[in-house]
Design an enzyme around this catalytic site. Structure first.
Site, short mmCIF file in Angstrom:
data_model
loop_
_atom_site.label_atom_id
_atom_site.label_comp_id
_atom_site.label_asym_id
_atom_site.label_seq_id
_atom_site.Cartn_x
_atom_site.Cartn_y
_atom_site.Cartn_z
N HIS A 190 0.85 -1.21 0.00
CA HIS A 190 0.00 0.00 0.00
C HIS A 190 0.88 1.25 0.00
CE1 HIS A 190 0.77 -0.46 4.29
NE2 HIS A 190 0.23 0.71 4.56
N HIS A 227 1.42 3.92 1.90
CA HIS A 227 1.95 4.71 3.02
C HIS A 227 3.47 4.84 2.94
CE1 HIS A 227 -1.88 4.12 5.65
NE2 HIS A 227 -1.98 5.15 4.82
N ASP A 244 5.83 4.89 5.08
CA ASP A 244 6.71 3.96 5.81
C ASP A 244 6.76 2.58 5.14
OD1 ASP A 244 4.02 3.58 6.70
OD2 ASP A 244 4.73 2.52 8.47
N HIS A 245 6.10 2.45 3.99
CA HIS A 245 6.15 1.20 3.22
C HIS A 245 6.79 1.38 1.84
CE1 HIS A 245 3.53 -1.25 5.94
NE2 HIS A 245 3.39 -0.03 6.42
N HIS A 296 -7.46 -0.71 5.54
CA HIS A 296 -6.42 0.21 6.06
C HIS A 296 -6.22 1.33 5.04
CE1 HIS A 296 -2.77 1.47 8.10
NE2 HIS A 296 -2.08 1.32 6.99
N ASP A 315 -0.23 -3.74 6.34
CA ASP A 315 -0.87 -3.22 7.56
C ASP A 315 -2.33 -3.67 7.66
OD1 ASP A 315 1.47 -1.96 8.21
OD2 ASP A 315 0.78 0.06 7.72
N HIS A 364 4.65 -4.57 11.07
CA HIS A 364 4.99 -3.83 12.29
C HIS A 364 5.14 -4.77 13.48
CE1 HIS A 364 4.44 0.39 10.98
NE2 HIS A 364 3.52 -0.10 10.15
ZN ZN Z 1 -0.04 1.72 6.48
#
Ligand code: ZN
Length: 263
Positions: free
Chosen positions: A55, A57, A59-60, A113, A136, A174
């Protein structure tokens, strides 16, 4: 075929970037930053061969551009999200077939998410074990926040993951397990498998060992978000939140909201 190695590379505060390697080549899943991936590849003498994204985001996906500067590799990701550098745009039913390492992956749509979130399911590694990379969506003892989707979408996504074979190793993005377990125990204090997992997970974290991967069978037994149909969980939610719980969707929605403010 040689065995594959599945390594959670820590990034940021509590992210894991999963690397899958045949001992020479490696695929990186959700590289939110490049530095830890570069360092780990160098340490093992592995070559990056592809990037898989679940996805959009930061942090990905934040490390993709830098990793591509080292080496141009194909980047796989969700068709339904605006992500730069994608070579292949994937949706439910698509298959990813990689040569080095040899990986066959089925793409699952798991919105909730984010609206275009996908997961990658490997039906069998060379040892016969299934694996899923779920970003996530599903966490050990928890699930992702609903930033873009509805409770009904997320519940359907979690149902599709819960329907995978019980032995499936779940590679979440995570290390949230200990705080998720505290919440899970509030939802289901009498779950003895969950109590045992609390002790085991705490012991692992005390040694700085990841609590992942988990398995689908274990999550079915301990994860309250996969257990919204359990009468004892529904009774706890009704009691704690002074709400009427009518079915597993209302239980799931209440539980997700409660988790957002749970301390
Ligand atoms: Zn995420």
């Amino acid at each position: 075929m040689n065995a594959l190695e599945y390594v959670p590379v820590p990034a940021f505060e509590d992210n894991y970037i999963w690397l899958v390697s045949d001992g020479r080549n490696a695929v990186a899943v959700d590289p939110g930053e490049a530095a830890p991936v570069r360092a780990y590849l160098a340490k093992r003498g592995w070559r990056l061969s592809a990037i898989l994204l679940t996805h959009h985001h930061r942090d990905h996906v934040g490390g993709v551009a830098d990793l591509l500067k080292d080496q141009p590799v194909p980047v796989y990701g969700p068709a339904g999200e605006a992500i730069e550098h994608l070579t292949y745009r994937l949706a439910h039913g698509d298959h990813v077939s990689l040569a080095e390492p040899a990986l066959e992956l089925a793409v699952l749509d798991v919105p909730g998410h984010t609206s275009g979130h996908i997961a990658y399911f490997q039906a069998s590694d060379p040892r016969g074990t299934p694996h899923v990379f779920c970003g996530d969506t599903l966490f050990a003892c928890g699930c992702g926040r609903l930033f873009e989707g509805t409770p009904a979408q997320m519940l359907a996504s979690l149902d599709s993951l819960a329907a995978l074979p019980g032995a499936t190793e779940v590679h979440c993005a995570h290390e949230y397990t200990l705080s998720n377990i505290r919440f899970a125990l509030a939802c289901e204090p009498g779950n003895t498998e969950l109590q045992a997992w609390r002790d085991e997970a705490a012991a692992r974290r005390a040694r700085n060992v990841p609590t992942l991967p988990t398995t689908i069978a274990h999550e079915r037994a301990v994860n309250p978000f996969l257990r919204a149909g359990e009468p004892s969980i529904q009774a706890t939610l009704a009691d704690q939140l002074h709400e009427t719980v009518t079915d597993r969707l209302s239980a799931f929605a209440l539980m997700r909201e409660w988790k957002n403010r749970f301390r």
